[in-house]
Design a protein around this motif. Structure first.
Motif, PDB file in Angstrom:
ATOM      1  N   ILE A 146      10.958   8.953   6.314  1.00 27.31           N
ATOM      2  CA  ILE A 146      10.494   9.070   4.929  1.00 27.31           C
ATOM      3  C   ILE A 146      11.155   7.968   4.112  1.00 27.31           C
ATOM      4  O   ILE A 146      12.378   7.795   4.146  1.00 27.31           O
ATOM      5  N   ALA A 147      10.307   7.203   3.406  1.00 24.00           N
ATOM      6  CA  ALA A 147      10.798   6.044   2.664  1.00 24.00           C
ATOM      7  C   ALA A 147       9.882   5.748   1.489  1.00 24.00           C
ATOM      8  O   ALA A 147       8.706   6.091   1.490  1.00 24.00           O
ATOM      9  N   PHE A 148      10.451   5.086   0.499  1.00 24.10           N
ATOM     10  CA  PHE A 148       9.669   4.551  -0.606  1.00 24.10           C
ATOM     11  C   PHE A 148       9.171   3.172  -0.191  1.00 24.10           C
ATOM     12  O   PHE A 148       9.866   2.435   0.516  1.00 24.10           O
ATOM     13  N   SER A 149       7.983   2.783  -0.635  1.00 23.94           N
ATOM     14  CA  SER A 149       7.452   1.442  -0.349  1.00 23.94           C
ATOM     15  C   SER A 149       6.290   1.172  -1.294  1.00 23.94           C
ATOM     16  O   SER A 149       5.827   2.070  -1.990  1.00 23.94           O
ATOM     17  N   ASN A 150       5.836  -0.070  -1.285  1.00 25.01           N
ATOM     18  CA  ASN A 150       4.621  -0.397  -2.030  1.00 25.01           C
ATOM     19  C   ASN A 150       3.733  -1.282  -1.167  1.00 25.01           C
ATOM     20  O   ASN A 150       4.218  -2.032  -0.318  1.00 25.01           O
ATOM     21  N   ALA A 151       2.421  -1.152  -1.380  1.00 24.62           N
ATOM     22  CA  ALA A 151       1.474  -1.996  -0.657  1.00 24.62           C
ATOM     23  C   ALA A 151       1.618  -3.420  -1.177  1.00 24.62           C
ATOM     24  O   ALA A 151       1.764  -3.641  -2.380  1.00 24.62           O
ATOM     25  N   LEU A 152       1.582  -4.375  -0.270  1.00 26.50           N
ATOM     26  CA  LEU A 152       1.727  -5.780  -0.632  1.00 26.50           C
ATOM     27  C   LEU A 152       0.646  -6.205  -1.625  1.00 26.50           C
ATOM     28  O   LEU A 152       0.908  -6.966  -2.547  1.00 26.50           O
ATOM     29  N   ASP A 153      -0.567  -5.664  -1.461  1.00 24.20           N
ATOM     30  CA  ASP A 153      -1.675  -6.032  -2.347  1.00 24.20           C
ATOM     31  C   ASP A 153      -1.759  -5.152  -3.589  1.00 24.20           C
ATOM     32  O   ASP A 153      -2.672  -5.293  -4.396  1.00 24.20           O
ATOM     33  N   GLY A 154      -0.827  -4.210  -3.740  1.00 19.05           N
ATOM     34  CA  GLY A 154      -0.803  -3.362  -4.930  1.00 19.05           C
ATOM     35  C   GLY A 154      -1.738  -2.176  -4.877  1.00 19.05           C
ATOM     36  O   GLY A 154      -1.841  -1.424  -5.845  1.00 19.05           O
ATOM     37  N   SER A 155      -2.422  -1.969  -3.764  1.00 19.85           N
ATOM     38  CA  SER A 155      -3.402  -0.885  -3.683  1.00 19.85           C
ATOM     39  C   SER A 155      -2.729   0.465  -3.496  1.00 19.85           C
ATOM     40  O   SER A 155      -1.594   0.562  -3.032  1.00 19.85           O
ATOM     41  N   SER A 156      -3.472   1.512  -3.843  1.00 18.98           N
ATOM     42  CA  SER A 156      -3.023   2.865  -3.555  1.00 18.98           C
ATOM     43  C   SER A 156      -3.270   3.117  -2.071  1.00 18.98           C
ATOM     44  O   SER A 156      -4.088   2.444  -1.453  1.00 18.98           O
ATOM     45  N   PRO A 157      -2.553   4.079  -1.478  1.00 24.79           N
ATOM     46  CA  PRO A 157      -2.740   4.312  -0.049  1.00 24.79           C
ATOM     47  C   PRO A 157      -4.112   4.918   0.241  1.00 24.79           C
ATOM     48  O   PRO A 157      -4.608   5.735  -0.532  1.00 24.79           O
ATOM     49  N   PRO A 158      -4.700   4.521   1.366  1.00 24.02           N
ATOM     50  CA  PRO A 158      -5.977   5.138   1.737  1.00 24.02           C
ATOM     51  C   PRO A 158      -5.731   6.561   2.218  1.00 24.02           C
ATOM     52  O   PRO A 158      -4.609   6.884   2.644  1.00 24.02           O
ATOM     53  N   PRO A 159      -6.735   7.414   2.164  1.00 25.87           N
ATOM     54  CA  PRO A 159      -6.536   8.765   2.689  1.00 25.87           C
ATOM     55  C   PRO A 159      -6.207   8.674   4.181  1.00 25.87           C
ATOM     56  O   PRO A 159      -6.858   7.937   4.910  1.00 25.87           O
ATOM     57  N   PRO A 160      -5.182   9.404   4.634  1.00 29.11           N
ATOM     58  CA  PRO A 160      -4.840   9.340   6.053  1.00 29.11           C
ATOM     59  C   PRO A 160      -5.893  10.051   6.898  1.00 29.11           C
ATOM     60  O   PRO A 160      -6.580  10.949   6.418  1.00 29.11           O
ATOM     61  N   ALA A 161      -6.013   9.618   8.142  1.00 27.54           N
ATOM     62  CA  ALA A 161      -6.920  10.295   9.067  1.00 27.54           C
ATOM     63  C   ALA A 161      -6.442  11.730   9.220  1.00 27.54           C
ATOM     64  O   ALA A 161      -5.238  12.008   9.142  1.00 27.54           O
ATOM     65  N   GLN A 162      -7.373  12.641   9.421  1.00 27.68           N
ATOM     66  CA  GLN A 162      -7.022  14.049   9.521  1.00 27.68           C
ATOM     67  C   GLN A 162      -5.973  14.250  10.609  1.00 27.68           C
ATOM     68  O   GLN A 162      -6.106  13.751  11.722  1.00 27.68           O
ATOM     69  N   GLY A 163      -4.919  14.969  10.269  1.00 27.21           N
ATOM     70  CA  GLY A 163      -3.845  15.262  11.207  1.00 27.21           C
ATOM     71  C   GLY A 163      -2.769  14.191  11.278  1.00 27.21           C
ATOM     72  O   GLY A 163      -1.746  14.383  11.924  1.00 27.21           O
ATOM     73  N   THR A 164      -2.970  13.046  10.622  1.00 28.38           N
ATOM     74  CA  THR A 164      -1.979  11.972  10.643  1.00 28.38           C
ATOM     75  C   THR A 164      -0.804  12.340   9.747  1.00 28.38           C
ATOM     76  O   THR A 164      -0.996  12.808   8.628  1.00 28.38           O
ATOM     77  N   GLN A 165       0.395  12.116  10.247  1.00 26.29           N
ATOM     78  CA  GLN A 165       1.592  12.384   9.459  1.00 26.29           C
ATOM     79  C   GLN A 165       2.130  11.066   8.927  1.00 26.29           C
ATOM     80  O   GLN A 165       2.392  10.144   9.698  1.00 26.29           O
ATOM     81  N   THR A 166       2.275  10.973   7.605  1.00 26.05           N
ATOM     82  CA  THR A 166       2.825   9.776   6.975  1.00 26.05           C
ATOM     83  C   THR A 166       4.003  10.169   6.092  1.00 26.05           C
ATOM     84  O   THR A 166       3.949  11.180   5.395  1.00 26.05           O
ATOM     85  N   GLY A 167       5.051   9.372   6.139  1.00 32.18           N
ATOM     86  CA  GLY A 167       6.245   9.650   5.336  1.00 32.18           C
ATOM     87  C   GLY A 167       6.448   8.648   4.227  1.00 32.18           C
ATOM     88  O   GLY A 167       7.462   8.680   3.541  1.00 32.18           O
TER      89      GLY A 167
END
Length: 193
Positions: A146-167
Motif C-alpha cells: 500500500i502506497a501513495f502515488s500519482n499517474a505520470l500523465d495526471g489521470s485518475s486510475p482506471p477501474p480495476p478488473a473485477q477481483g484485482t487487488q490494488t494498494g
C-alpha cells in the motif's frame, strides 16, 4: 557680494542615498505584503466513486471546503490518511496542516493505525498498467503493498478488473509532488476511519 560656488555632491553620496531609498522602499513593500492576503494551499478536488461495474472514476472530481485534520490522528509531523473521507493531510511538527487533498483509494485499504514510510520509488508501472511516480510505501495487507502515488500523465486510475487487488492510493500530480517532498523515509503515516 561675492557668489559662492555650488558644491557638487560626490557620486558615492548619490549612490548611497539611492541605495538607502531602495532598501526603505523594499522594506515598506514587504511590511505591506505581510499584512495583505496570503496564498494558501488549495485543497484538490475530491475523487468520486461509483459502485456500478462500468463506472469510471472522474478525471475532474469536485471538492468541498478544506477539511480540518481528524482529531484522532495523533500529534507531530505526519501524513494522515482518512479512509472514509478519501483524503490526505500533510501535518508539520507544530500540528499545522501544510496541505490537504482528496485521493482515489485502491481496492485494498490499510487498517487504521500508525505506520512509517518504509520505502520510496521515483517511478514504475502500477498494477493497473498506468505509469506512476512518487510512490511512497507505508504498509502491506493481504500481500498487497500500500502506497501513495500519482499517474505520470495526471489521470485518475482506471477501474480495476473485477477481483484485482490494488494498494495504490492515487493523488493528482501536484499533490503527489508535495507528498513525495514531505514523506521521506521514516515519516509517520496515520490511517484513520
Amino acid at each position: 557680494m561675492r557668489a559662492v560656488p555650488a558644491r557638487r555632491i560626490p557620486s558615492w553620496a548619490w549612490v548611497s542615498g539611492l541605495t538607502a531609498g531602495a532598501i526603505v522602499a523594499v522594506a515598506v513593500l514587504a511590511v505591506q505584503a505581510e499584512g495583505g492576503p496570503q496564498p494558501t494551499a488549495a485543497a484538490s478536488p475530491r475523487p468520486t466513486a461509483s459502485a456500478s461495474a462500468d463506472a469510471k472514476p472522474s478525471a475532474s472530481p469536485t471538492d468541498t471546503a478544506p477539511v480540518a485534520v481528524p482529531d484522532d490522528s495523533g500529534t507531530g509531523r505526519r501524513i494522515v490518511y482518512s479512509l472514509g473521507a478519501k483524503r490526505v493531510w500533510l501535518v508539520d511538527a507544530s500540528d499545522a496542516t501544510r496541505r490537504t487533498f482528496a485521493v482515489w483509494p485502491g481496492t485494498v485499504s490499510p487498517d487504521p493505525g500508525s505506520y512509517a514510510v518504509s520505502s520510496r520509488n521515483e517511478g514504475t508501472t502500477g498494477s493497473d498498467g498506468v505509469e506512476i511516480e512518487h510512490i511512497v510505501y507505508f504498509t502491506a495487507k493481504s500481500g498487497v503493498s500500500i502506497a501513495f502515488s500519482n499517474a505520470l500523465d495526471g489521470s485518475s486510475p482506471p477501474p480495476p478488473a473485477q477481483g484485482t487487488q490494488t494498494g495504490g492510493i492515487r493523488t493528482r500530480v501536484a499533490d503527489g509532488d508535495a507528498l513525495w517532498a514531505f514523506g521521506t523515509a521514516g515519516t509517520t503515516v496515520v490511517v484513520v476511519e
